[in-house]
Write a protein that holds these residues in place. Structure first.
Motif, mmCIF file in Angstrom:
data_model
loop_
_atom_site.group_PDB
_atom_site.id
_atom_site.type_symbol
_atom_site.label_atom_id
_atom_site.label_comp_id
_atom_site.label_asym_id
_atom_site.label_seq_id
_atom_site.Cartn_x
_atom_site.Cartn_y
_atom_site.Cartn_z
ATOM 1 N N UNK A 19 -19.005 -4.465 10.389
ATOM 2 C CA UNK A 19 -18.872 -3.139 9.702
ATOM 3 C C UNK A 19 -17.473 -3.169 8.641
ATOM 4 N N UNK A 20 -16.425 -3.820 8.496
ATOM 5 C CA UNK A 20 -15.270 -3.879 7.797
ATOM 6 C C UNK A 20 -14.967 -4.971 6.559
ATOM 7 N N UNK A 21 -14.690 -4.062 5.907
ATOM 8 C CA UNK A 21 -14.847 -5.062 4.114
ATOM 9 C C UNK A 21 -13.462 -6.177 4.458
ATOM 10 N N UNK A 22 -12.618 -5.123 4.653
ATOM 11 C CA UNK A 22 -11.128 -5.995 4.123
ATOM 12 C C UNK A 22 -10.857 -6.626 6.282
ATOM 13 N N UNK A 23 -9.763 -7.850 6.122
ATOM 14 C CA UNK A 23 -9.440 -7.837 7.273
ATOM 15 C C UNK A 23 -7.919 -7.609 7.685
ATOM 16 N N UNK A 24 -7.566 -6.343 8.393
ATOM 17 C CA UNK A 24 -5.897 -6.423 8.437
ATOM 18 C C UNK A 24 -5.301 -7.131 9.567
ATOM 19 N N UNK A 25 -6.252 -8.179 10.542
ATOM 20 C CA UNK A 25 -5.358 -8.359 11.150
ATOM 21 C C UNK A 25 -5.235 -9.560 10.696
ATOM 22 N N UNK A 26 -4.052 -10.167 11.140
ATOM 23 C CA UNK A 26 -3.448 -11.396 10.720
ATOM 24 C C UNK A 26 -2.646 -11.934 11.631
ATOM 25 N N UNK A 36 3.530 -18.098 18.815
ATOM 26 C CA UNK A 36 2.004 -17.488 18.394
ATOM 27 C C UNK A 36 1.780 -16.683 18.643
ATOM 28 N N UNK A 37 1.597 -15.265 17.465
ATOM 29 C CA UNK A 37 1.213 -14.064 16.629
ATOM 30 C C UNK A 37 0.359 -13.857 16.429
ATOM 31 N N UNK A 38 -0.161 -12.901 16.557
ATOM 32 C CA UNK A 38 -1.037 -11.608 16.575
ATOM 33 C C UNK A 38 -0.911 -10.511 16.204
ATOM 34 N N UNK A 39 -1.132 -9.529 15.100
ATOM 35 C CA UNK A 39 -1.178 -8.516 14.225
ATOM 36 C C UNK A 39 -2.289 -7.356 13.471
ATOM 37 N N UNK A 48 -1.838 -1.665 5.763
ATOM 38 C CA UNK A 48 -2.759 -2.544 7.645
ATOM 39 C C UNK A 48 -2.385 -4.167 7.275
ATOM 40 N N UNK A 49 -3.485 -4.074 5.611
ATOM 41 C CA UNK A 49 -3.242 -5.828 5.026
ATOM 42 C C UNK A 49 -1.281 -6.109 5.589
ATOM 43 N N UNK A 50 -0.707 -5.479 4.721
ATOM 44 C CA UNK A 50 0.403 -5.525 3.662
ATOM 45 C C UNK A 50 1.307 -5.783 5.609
ATOM 46 N N UNK A 51 1.291 -4.384 6.781
ATOM 47 C CA UNK A 51 1.861 -3.855 7.727
ATOM 48 C C UNK A 51 1.534 -5.580 9.190
ATOM 49 N N UNK A 52 0.922 -6.005 8.758
ATOM 50 C CA UNK A 52 0.378 -7.042 9.478
ATOM 51 C C UNK A 52 0.752 -8.448 9.405
ATOM 52 N N UNK A 53 0.748 -8.508 7.627
ATOM 53 C CA UNK A 53 1.488 -9.356 7.493
ATOM 54 C C UNK A 53 2.399 -9.952 7.619
ATOM 55 N N UNK A 54 3.654 -8.662 7.605
ATOM 56 C CA UNK A 54 4.691 -8.901 7.232
ATOM 57 C C UNK A 54 5.431 -9.247 8.938
ATOM 58 N N UNK A 55 4.555 -8.749 9.663
ATOM 59 C CA UNK A 55 4.542 -8.761 11.025
ATOM 60 C C UNK A 55 5.007 -10.542 11.391
ATOM 61 N N UNK A 56 3.756 -10.635 11.085
ATOM 62 C CA UNK A 56 3.969 -12.291 12.330
ATOM 63 C C UNK A 56 4.573 -12.965 10.664
ATOM 64 N N UNK A 57 4.670 -12.670 9.792
ATOM 65 C CA UNK A 57 5.891 -13.901 8.603
ATOM 66 C C UNK A 57 7.262 -13.145 9.336
ATOM 67 N N UNK A 107 0.910 -1.146 12.657
ATOM 68 C CA UNK A 107 0.414 -2.755 12.520
ATOM 69 C C UNK A 107 0.872 -2.717 14.834
ATOM 70 N N UNK A 108 0.101 -3.147 15.179
ATOM 71 C CA UNK A 108 0.114 -4.321 16.544
ATOM 72 C C UNK A 108 0.433 -5.296 17.226
ATOM 73 N N UNK A 109 0.788 -5.654 17.381
ATOM 74 C CA UNK A 109 1.654 -7.002 17.601
ATOM 75 C C UNK A 109 1.654 -7.658 19.365
ATOM 76 N N UNK A 110 1.082 -8.524 19.332
ATOM 77 C CA UNK A 110 1.186 -9.577 20.270
ATOM 78 C C UNK A 110 1.741 -11.021 19.581
ATOM 79 N N UNK A 111 2.777 -11.254 21.224
ATOM 80 C CA UNK A 111 2.993 -12.536 20.817
ATOM 81 C C UNK A 111 3.088 -13.134 21.955
#
Length: 267
Positions: A19-26, A36-39, A48-57, A107-111
């Protein structure tokens, strides 16, 4: 000085869904650290893309700088993991304040951090961490959602939680407030353990019973497991971005041979 992560076979995958055109997961990993880190990001425009990328990095960089030098300091390891999440939250919150286009992003976070016979977990939001052990799947995190709070208070039957209105309304996320409460825990590893980190694009589409059956069926081919789980979520509707990270602890010599030879098939 060595960091002594255990031998692991890891495999990952991420997909925008149907459904979604953009992937906001990272997603991201550091094999030297056993991390391992998932956001799963959210927010207007590209927030959303910015937040998830910032979280992982930020998590990867912070733990590279702050982890104790060996796996023996369990308290120091857990403190470093918790501190990395706090630093990540602050960075996302401040970034949202500086850029109007990213206002309100989060963003969510699982690490999962694997060290010397143990795994250290950190979690905020509704991305999940599971462990598959002795043919059984166990969820190691509790969703930070309004519906989960209602379930915990006995106001919503657990069997209705998956379809309840507002089930994805988060009560905690990184970046929304200057401070965040982080769930952390420590678990012993056993040979043959398999850990699954996933965004709600998987868990909303495939319930825990079906996840357990899929993992049991494909347990001996974990490097292809992310692609299989993503395909099942898409077959069930793929209403959101889907991200999957697998970490398998070797159970026999064959696993060690594969790891040492560097064999890793791509989905």
């Amino acid at each position: 000085m060595p960091l002594h992560p255990p031998r692991l076979l890891t495999a990952t995958g991420t997909d925008p869904g149907r459904i979604r055109r953009r992937n906001e997961d990272h997603i991201g990993e550091n094999r030297d650290l056993g991390l391992l880190v998932l956001a799963d990001g959210m927010g207007g425009h590209a927030g959303g893309e910015v937040a998830s990328r910032m979280a992982v990095e930020t998590m990867l960089q912070t733990l590279k700088e702050t982890l104790p030098p060996t796996g023996k300091d369990r308290n120091g390891t857990l403190e470093a993991l918790h501190g990395a999440v706090i630093r990540t939250n602050r960075g996302i919150h401040e970034g949202a304040g500086r850029d109007a286009a990213c206002a309100g992003m989060g963003t969510t976070l699982a690490a999962a951090l694997f060290r010397k016979g143990r795994v250290f977990l950190a979690h905020v939001g509704d991305s999940r961490i599971y462990r598959f052990r002795n043919d059984r799947l166990q969820r190691l995190t509790t969703d930070h959602t309004l519906v989960q709070e209602l379930v915990d208070r006995g106001l919503c039957p657990p069997e209705q939680a998956r379809t309840a209105a507002g089930r994805n309304l988060l009560t905690r996320a990184l970046g929304i407030e200057p401070r965040v409460e982080v769930d952390t825990r420590e678990e012993r590893l056993q040979p043959g353990d398999l850990f699954l980190l996933c965004s709600d694009g998987l868990s909303d589409m495939v319930d825990d019973t079906a996840l357990e059956a899929l993992i049991r069926r494909h347990r001996d081919d974990p490097d292809r497991l992310p692609a299989r789980l993503i395909a099942r979520a898409n077959d069930c509707g793929g209403r959101d971005n889907i991200s999957v990270m697998i970490a398998a602890v070797p159970a026999q010599r064959a696993w060690y041979h594969r790891l040492l030879s560097g064999a890793r098939r791509q989905p």
